[in-house]
Design a protein around this motif. Structure first.
Motif, PDB file in Angstrom:
ATOM      1  N   ALA A 115       0.839  -1.202   0.000  1.00  0.00           N
ATOM      2  CA  ALA A 115       0.000   0.000   0.000  1.00  0.00           C
ATOM      3  C   ALA A 115       0.872   1.250   0.000  1.00  0.00           C
ATOM      4  O   ALA A 115       0.589   2.224  -0.721  1.00  0.00           O
ATOM      5  CB  ALA A 115      -0.928  -0.008   1.215  1.00  0.00           C
ATOM      6  N   ALA A 119       0.934   4.124  -2.937  1.00  0.00           N
ATOM      7  CA  ALA A 119       0.688   5.518  -2.574  1.00  0.00           C
ATOM      8  C   ALA A 119       1.844   6.398  -3.031  1.00  0.00           C
ATOM      9  O   ALA A 119       1.634   7.524  -3.510  1.00  0.00           O
ATOM     10  CB  ALA A 119       0.495   5.631  -1.064  1.00  0.00           C
ATOM     11  N   GLN A 122       1.659   6.478  -6.824  1.00  0.00           N
ATOM     12  CA  GLN A 122       0.386   7.024  -7.300  1.00  0.00           C
ATOM     13  C   GLN A 122      -0.156   6.235  -8.486  1.00  0.00           C
ATOM     14  O   GLN A 122      -0.679   6.799  -9.440  1.00  0.00           O
ATOM     15  CB  GLN A 122       0.528   8.513  -7.651  1.00  0.00           C
ATOM     16  CG  GLN A 122       0.636   9.434  -6.438  1.00  0.00           C
ATOM     17  CD  GLN A 122      -0.657   9.475  -5.632  1.00  0.00           C
ATOM     18  OE1 GLN A 122      -1.648  10.076  -6.055  1.00  0.00           O
ATOM     19  NE2 GLN A 122      -0.658   8.848  -4.468  1.00  0.00           N
ATOM     20  N   ASN A 124      -1.538   1.856  -9.689  1.00  0.00           N
ATOM     21  CA  ASN A 124      -1.573   0.398  -9.578  1.00  0.00           C
ATOM     22  C   ASN A 124      -0.742  -0.145 -10.726  1.00  0.00           C
ATOM     23  O   ASN A 124      -1.123   0.012 -11.894  1.00  0.00           O
ATOM     24  CB  ASN A 124      -2.991  -0.146  -9.695  1.00  0.00           C
ATOM     25  CG  ASN A 124      -3.956   0.398  -8.663  1.00  0.00           C
ATOM     26  OD1 ASN A 124      -5.086   0.738  -9.005  1.00  0.00           O
ATOM     27  ND2 ASN A 124      -3.555   0.496  -7.417  1.00  0.00           N
ATOM     28  N   TYR A 197      -5.052  -2.604  -1.664  1.00  0.00           N
ATOM     29  CA  TYR A 197      -6.129  -1.748  -2.174  1.00  0.00           C
ATOM     30  C   TYR A 197      -7.045  -1.315  -1.031  1.00  0.00           C
ATOM     31  O   TYR A 197      -7.446  -0.146  -0.945  1.00  0.00           O
ATOM     32  CB  TYR A 197      -6.977  -2.488  -3.216  1.00  0.00           C
ATOM     33  CG  TYR A 197      -6.328  -2.814  -4.535  1.00  0.00           C
ATOM     34  CD1 TYR A 197      -5.105  -2.262  -4.919  1.00  0.00           C
ATOM     35  CD2 TYR A 197      -6.953  -3.676  -5.431  1.00  0.00           C
ATOM     36  CE1 TYR A 197      -4.527  -2.571  -6.139  1.00  0.00           C
ATOM     37  CE2 TYR A 197      -6.392  -3.984  -6.658  1.00  0.00           C
ATOM     38  CZ  TYR A 197      -5.171  -3.438  -7.007  1.00  0.00           C
ATOM     39  OH  TYR A 197      -4.613  -3.739  -8.219  1.00  0.00           O
ATOM     40  N   LEU A 200      -5.386   1.275   1.225  1.00  0.00           N
ATOM     41  CA  LEU A 200      -5.357   2.589   0.593  1.00  0.00           C
ATOM     42  C   LEU A 200      -6.746   3.234   0.623  1.00  0.00           C
ATOM     43  O   LEU A 200      -6.873   4.443   0.862  1.00  0.00           O
ATOM     44  CB  LEU A 200      -4.873   2.471  -0.853  1.00  0.00           C
ATOM     45  CG  LEU A 200      -3.383   2.229  -1.049  1.00  0.00           C
ATOM     46  CD1 LEU A 200      -3.098   1.925  -2.516  1.00  0.00           C
ATOM     47  CD2 LEU A 200      -2.571   3.432  -0.596  1.00  0.00           C
ATOM     48  N   GLN A 201      -7.780   2.440   0.378  1.00  0.00           N
ATOM     49  CA  GLN A 201      -9.135   2.988   0.382  1.00  0.00           C
ATOM     50  C   GLN A 201      -9.512   3.478   1.775  1.00  0.00           C
ATOM     51  O   GLN A 201     -10.167   4.523   1.917  1.00  0.00           O
ATOM     52  CB  GLN A 201     -10.120   1.913  -0.097  1.00  0.00           C
ATOM     53  CG  GLN A 201     -11.508   2.441  -0.473  1.00  0.00           C
ATOM     54  CD  GLN A 201     -12.398   2.684   0.735  1.00  0.00           C
ATOM     55  OE1 GLN A 201     -12.291   1.984   1.740  1.00  0.00           O
ATOM     56  NE2 GLN A 201     -13.294   3.665   0.624  1.00  0.00           N
ATOM     57  N   GLN A 204      -7.708   6.823   2.292  1.00  0.00           N
ATOM     58  CA  GLN A 204      -8.132   7.938   1.454  1.00  0.00           C
ATOM     59  C   GLN A 204      -9.468   7.613   0.786  1.00  0.00           C
ATOM     60  O   GLN A 204      -9.539   7.439  -0.428  1.00  0.00           O
ATOM     61  CB  GLN A 204      -7.081   8.223   0.387  1.00  0.00           C
ATOM     62  CG  GLN A 204      -5.696   8.532   0.933  1.00  0.00           C
ATOM     63  CD  GLN A 204      -4.676   8.726  -0.174  1.00  0.00           C
ATOM     64  OE1 GLN A 204      -4.914   9.410  -1.158  1.00  0.00           O
ATOM     65  NE2 GLN A 204      -3.531   8.098  -0.014  1.00  0.00           N
ATOM     66  N   CYS A 209      -8.528   5.959  -4.708  1.00  0.00           N
ATOM     67  CA  CYS A 209      -8.247   4.720  -3.983  1.00  0.00           C
ATOM     68  C   CYS A 209      -9.508   3.934  -3.645  1.00  0.00           C
ATOM     69  O   CYS A 209      -9.422   2.866  -3.024  1.00  0.00           O
ATOM     70  CB  CYS A 209      -7.456   5.020  -2.712  1.00  0.00           C
ATOM     71  SG  CYS A 209      -5.791   5.634  -3.033  1.00  0.00           S
ATOM     72  N   GLY A 212      -9.255  -0.336  -7.411  1.00  0.00           N
ATOM     73  CA  GLY A 212      -7.958  -0.953  -7.650  1.00  0.00           C
ATOM     74  C   GLY A 212      -8.005  -1.728  -8.946  1.00  0.00           C
ATOM     75  O   GLY A 212      -9.060  -2.282  -9.319  1.00  0.00           O
ATOM     76  N   PHE A 371      -3.458   6.942 -10.508  1.00  0.00           N
ATOM     77  CA  PHE A 371      -4.430   7.558  -9.627  1.00  0.00           C
ATOM     78  C   PHE A 371      -4.915   8.907 -10.172  1.00  0.00           C
ATOM     79  O   PHE A 371      -5.964   9.395  -9.796  1.00  0.00           O
ATOM     80  CB  PHE A 371      -3.851   7.746  -8.230  1.00  0.00           C
ATOM     81  CG  PHE A 371      -3.606   6.474  -7.473  1.00  0.00           C
ATOM     82  CD1 PHE A 371      -3.988   5.236  -8.009  1.00  0.00           C
ATOM     83  CD2 PHE A 371      -3.003   6.472  -6.234  1.00  0.00           C
ATOM     84  CE1 PHE A 371      -3.764   4.059  -7.316  1.00  0.00           C
ATOM     85  CE2 PHE A 371      -2.780   5.304  -5.529  1.00  0.00           C
ATOM     86  CZ  PHE A 371      -3.150   4.098  -6.070  1.00  0.00           C
TER      87      PHE A 371
END
Length: 374
Positions: A115, A119, A122, A124, A197, A200-201, A204, A209, A212, A371
């Protein structure tokens, strides 16, 4: 399951794959070992590196969002799947609400590290691999699309052949969306990235996020091959294995190599120390469990000595090379079926680490999700 692993959270249905603007490397960079190194440390430089590649014509970015039908061929096998942005914004609280089913546990520290990498980058860098059985409307639609001229067609550096169709037609997207709403998908590859994923969600919510990158393969049309991963029990002898089976009411019989390998099946394992061979009959334990579950949850704990460690091998030759009389027993495993793995996941059970090997996987660099593009 390894005591240091945990169950990743469950994404709630309906299953949603959303259109996104794909980044794609040029064919000569796809499947090239240097591509993987390009996503290595320092992660903060990766986004800038991709921008430089785009200026040099090594990376393309689609002008408009799409779902993508991706067909790749490797080793004589062709796999087709839908690539899109998987909605991971909702968590399931009830068994019947789950849309994505893991079948292995994850190491929290590894998921945290992934993760952090995404991040920092920025993006996947590659889709996780999901498997399901598509409904009739989607299956028919994708077959029709695959009969048309692809938007991209090439062979990469690893000799994988690729065909890609961008799906933007509102009617087609609506058919897929409606059909996927009632399906569940099994994670074939990418448990830790899936867990990343979700991390990260959670950090944020409400932004890019919430999704994914994922590829969803229809196992009923172009099935992935599900192979076995064999084991070596280091610090264990065939005598230890016989003692363990007897204590559990199972049976371990001496056999020739040919007979042991021929007996291999969902309820029988073939074991060798490199000199002698034996057939381990797991009945009736495999009435409800996969062979790999019986090995790790029953046989290994019952061993009078060892194992000091467990080795994992994707080929029989590698497993046999690791066997040693009196000090290491290699156990040849049967490959579980897709339906068995799915039943285990639906029953809220997790298989031991490295229990499945879904193949072939697509090369890195065919699809990247920034992202910046949601």
């Amino acid at each position: 399951m390894d005591p240091h692993t945990v169950v990743p959270p469950y994404v709630a249905g309906p299953l949603r794959l959303e259109p996104f603007r794909a980044l794609m490397l040029v064919p000569r960079r796809i499947g090239d070992p240097s591509t993987g190194r390009a996503f290595a440390r320092p992660y903060k430089d990766v986004a800038a590196r991709l921008t430089r590649w785009q200026r040099r014509g090594l990376l393309t970015r689609d002008d408009a969002p799409a779902l993508y039908l991706h067909e790749y061929t490797a080793g004589g096998m062709s796999i087709r799947g839908l690539v899109g942005a998987l909605d991971v914004s909702r968590r399931a609280t009830r068994h019947e609400d789950r849309a994505v089913l893991p079948h292995e546990g994850i190491h929290p520290a590894q998921a945290d590290d992934l993760a952090d990498r995404m991040a920092e980058m920025q993006l996947n860098p590659a889709p996780i691999l999901l498997v399901h059985r598509a409904g009739g409307p989607t299956r028919a639609l994708l077959a029709e699309i695959a009969r048309g001229t692809p938007d991209h067609q090439f062979t990469d550096r690893s000799e994988q052949r690729h065909r890609i169709w961008a799906i933007r037609d509102p009617g087609s997207l609506a058919t897929i969306r409606t059909d996927l709403a009632g399906t569940r998908a099994l994670i074939a590859d990418g448990h830790h990235r899936y867990a990343a994923y979700l991390r990260l969600q959670r950090r944020q919510p409400g932004g890019p996020c919430d999704h994914g990158l994922a590829m969803l393969v229809d196992q009923g049309t172009t099935p992935l091959f599900l192979g076995a991963i064999h084991r070596t029990l280091v610090g264990t002898s065939l005598g230890d294995l016989r003692t363990a089976t007897e204590s559990l009411g199972m049976h371990c019989a001496d056999a020739s190599q040919a007979d042991a390998v021929a007996a291999l099946g969902q309820s029988r394992l073939a074991a060798t120390d490199g000199r002698s061979w034996a057939v381990v009959d797991l009945s009736p334990a495999t009435d409800e469990l996969a062979a790999v579950e019986v090995l790790h949850r029953h046989l290994v704990p019952a061993l009078p000595h060892g194992p000091a460690s467990i080795g994992y091998h994707h080929t029989v030759d590698d497993a046999l090379a690791a066997a040693a009389p009196g000090s290491a027993v290699s156990v040849l495993m049967p490959a579980p079926s897709f339906d068995l793995v799915l039943r285990i996941a639906e029953a809220d059970r997790l298989l031991p680490e490295k229990a499945t090997s879904f193949q072939p996987k697509p090369s890195l660099g065919v699809f990247i999700r920034s992202f910046d593009d949601g």
